[in-house]
Design a protein around this motif. Sequence first.
Motif, short mmCIF file in Angstrom:
data_model
loop_
_atom_site.label_atom_id
_atom_site.label_comp_id
_atom_site.label_asym_id
_atom_site.label_seq_id
_atom_site.Cartn_x
_atom_site.Cartn_y
_atom_site.Cartn_z
N ALA A 84 0.95 -0.94 -0.15
CA ALA A 84 0.19 0.19 0.22
C ALA A 84 0.70 1.72 -0.14
CB ALA A 84 -0.97 -0.07 1.29
N ALA A 85 2.21 1.16 1.17
CA ALA A 85 3.40 2.40 1.08
C ALA A 85 3.77 2.67 -0.60
CB ALA A 85 3.60 1.96 1.95
N ALA A 86 4.51 1.70 -1.22
CA ALA A 86 4.32 1.41 -2.31
C ALA A 86 3.93 2.13 -3.48
CB ALA A 86 4.94 0.65 -2.91
N LEU A 87 2.72 1.70 -3.47
CA LEU A 87 1.68 2.37 -4.54
C LEU A 87 1.25 3.96 -4.23
CD1 LEU A 87 -1.34 -0.93 -4.53
CD2 LEU A 87 0.41 -0.06 -6.16
N VAL A 106 11.64 6.27 -5.60
CA VAL A 106 13.16 6.10 -4.75
C VAL A 106 12.75 5.30 -3.35
CG1 VAL A 106 15.55 6.82 -3.53
CG2 VAL A 106 14.41 7.59 -6.16
N LEU A 107 11.72 5.87 -2.51
CA LEU A 107 10.84 5.55 -1.75
C LEU A 107 10.24 4.63 -1.53
CD1 LEU A 107 10.04 8.77 0.74
CD2 LEU A 107 11.55 6.97 1.51
N ALA A 108 9.53 4.03 -2.60
CA ALA A 108 8.84 3.07 -3.05
C ALA A 108 9.78 1.65 -3.18
CB ALA A 108 7.69 3.09 -4.32
N ALA A 109 11.11 2.06 -3.57
CA ALA A 109 11.52 0.83 -3.93
C ALA A 109 12.01 0.65 -2.55
CB ALA A 109 13.22 1.30 -4.87
N ALA A 110 12.62 1.63 -1.38
CA ALA A 110 13.66 1.77 -0.59
C ALA A 110 12.36 1.01 0.28
CB ALA A 110 13.81 3.27 0.11
N VAL A 111 10.98 1.09 0.46
CA VAL A 111 10.22 0.43 1.66
C VAL A 111 10.18 -0.90 0.98
CG1 VAL A 111 7.73 1.17 0.46
CG2 VAL A 111 8.00 1.20 3.07
N LEU A 112 10.36 -1.34 -0.02
CA LEU A 112 9.57 -2.60 -0.25
C LEU A 112 10.99 -3.16 -0.43
CD1 LEU A 112 8.06 -2.39 -3.49
CD2 LEU A 112 7.15 -3.41 -1.91
N TRP A 167 14.08 1.21 9.90
CA TRP A 167 12.42 2.06 10.18
C TRP A 167 13.44 3.45 8.92
CZ3 TRP A 167 14.41 6.64 10.88
CH2 TRP A 167 15.82 7.09 12.08
N LEU A 168 13.90 2.90 8.79
CA LEU A 168 13.36 4.83 7.82
C LEU A 168 13.11 4.85 6.69
CD1 LEU A 168 15.97 7.10 7.56
CD2 LEU A 168 17.46 7.12 6.59
N PRO A 169 12.84 3.82 5.87
CA PRO A 169 12.12 3.62 4.39
C PRO A 169 10.83 4.34 5.28
CG PRO A 169 13.32 2.41 4.25
CD PRO A 169 13.51 2.92 5.37
N GLU A 170 10.35 3.88 6.09
CA GLU A 170 8.88 3.69 6.54
C GLU A 170 8.08 5.08 7.51
OE1 GLU A 170 9.49 0.95 9.47
OE2 GLU A 170 9.78 -0.84 7.80
N LEU A 171 9.48 5.98 7.82
CA LEU A 171 9.45 7.05 8.35
C LEU A 171 9.54 7.94 7.18
CD1 LEU A 171 9.74 8.96 11.03
CD2 LEU A 171 12.23 8.73 10.72
N GLY A 172 9.94 7.59 6.06
CA GLY A 172 10.76 8.67 4.76
C GLY A 172 8.79 8.76 4.24
N THR A 173 8.43 7.22 4.16
CA THR A 173 7.34 7.49 3.28
C THR A 173 6.26 8.33 4.12
OG1 THR A 173 7.35 4.91 2.77
CG2 THR A 173 5.55 5.71 2.98
N ALA A 174 5.81 8.06 5.33
CA ALA A 174 5.22 8.46 5.93
C ALA A 174 5.43 10.01 6.22
CB ALA A 174 5.11 8.86 8.00
N GLY A 175 6.57 10.57 6.20
CA GLY A 175 7.08 11.81 5.98
C GLY A 175 6.50 12.58 4.98
N THR A 227 -3.56 9.08 -2.51
CA THR A 227 -2.40 8.58 -2.17
C THR A 227 -1.62 9.21 -0.96
OG1 THR A 227 -1.23 9.93 -4.25
CG2 THR A 227 -2.35 8.13 -5.04
N GLU A 228 -1.93 10.97 -0.92
CA GLU A 228 -0.79 10.51 0.23
C GLU A 228 -1.57 10.66 1.33
OE1 GLU A 228 -1.08 14.86 -1.43
OE2 GLU A 228 -0.17 13.71 -3.19
N ALA A 229 -2.44 10.22 1.12
CA ALA A 229 -2.63 9.47 2.97
C ALA A 229 -2.73 8.17 2.92
CB ALA A 229 -4.93 9.87 3.06
N ALA A 230 -2.59 7.37 1.78
CA ALA A 230 -2.03 6.17 2.01
C ALA A 230 -0.99 6.28 2.30
CB ALA A 230 -2.83 6.03 0.45
N CYS A 231 -0.16 7.22 2.15
CA CYS A 231 1.60 7.10 2.68
C CYS A 231 1.79 7.39 3.56
CB CYS A 231 1.86 8.00 1.63
SG CYS A 231 2.49 8.10 -0.17
N LEU A 232 1.02 8.12 4.19
CA LEU A 232 1.02 8.31 5.70
C LEU A 232 0.43 7.35 6.96
CD1 LEU A 232 1.37 10.80 8.09
CD2 LEU A 232 -0.68 11.44 7.10
N LEU A 233 -0.21 6.75 6.40
CA LEU A 233 -1.05 5.56 7.17
C LEU A 233 -0.55 4.60 7.51
CD1 LEU A 233 -3.58 5.01 8.98
CD2 LEU A 233 -5.02 3.97 7.08
N ALA A 234 0.38 4.29 6.10
CA ALA A 234 1.10 2.91 5.62
C ALA A 234 2.22 3.21 6.62
CB ALA A 234 1.34 2.73 3.97
N GLY A 235 3.13 4.71 5.89
CA GLY A 235 3.94 4.67 7.19
C GLY A 235 4.04 4.60 8.46
#
Length: 128
Positions: free
Chosen positions: A14-17, A53-59, A65-73, A108-116
């Motif tokens: 979900a974060a990557a999408l 870049v963040l999508a690749a990192a989170v996967l 924890w950094l990609p997760e924080l980056g996704t939320a941020g 999409t941005e709410a999905a990033c925040l929530l998933a992160g």
Amino acid sequence: MAMEATAGWALRAAAALGLLGSAWIHLVVWQDWARDEPVVGELFLVNAVAGPVLAAAVLAWRGHWLPELGTAGFGAATLLAYAASLTTGFLGVREQFRTPEETWGVVTEAACLLAGVLLLLIRRRARR
């Protein structure tokens, strides 16, 4: 633990999408009008590049924890900038929430925040 792993993968997907969707929307809007806006145009391009870049990192980088924080941020910063553009204006740009791009951007941005955030919480719970 298996349920947390499954939930973690679903949230990573979900974060990557969300990241890829937001990047795509920012590229489309940049091509449409944002490229002509000083500073905002450059920020739209930053989002278009940072999303994949963040999508690749989170996967791929599940051990940190950094990609997760980056996704939320990423989600939070982009939503806050958009909220500012709807209210007081953001670097000279005022939006009115009328286009499909704006709707999909918020989704999409709410999905990033929530998933992160949820990924960070799962990581914290697993450490305990």
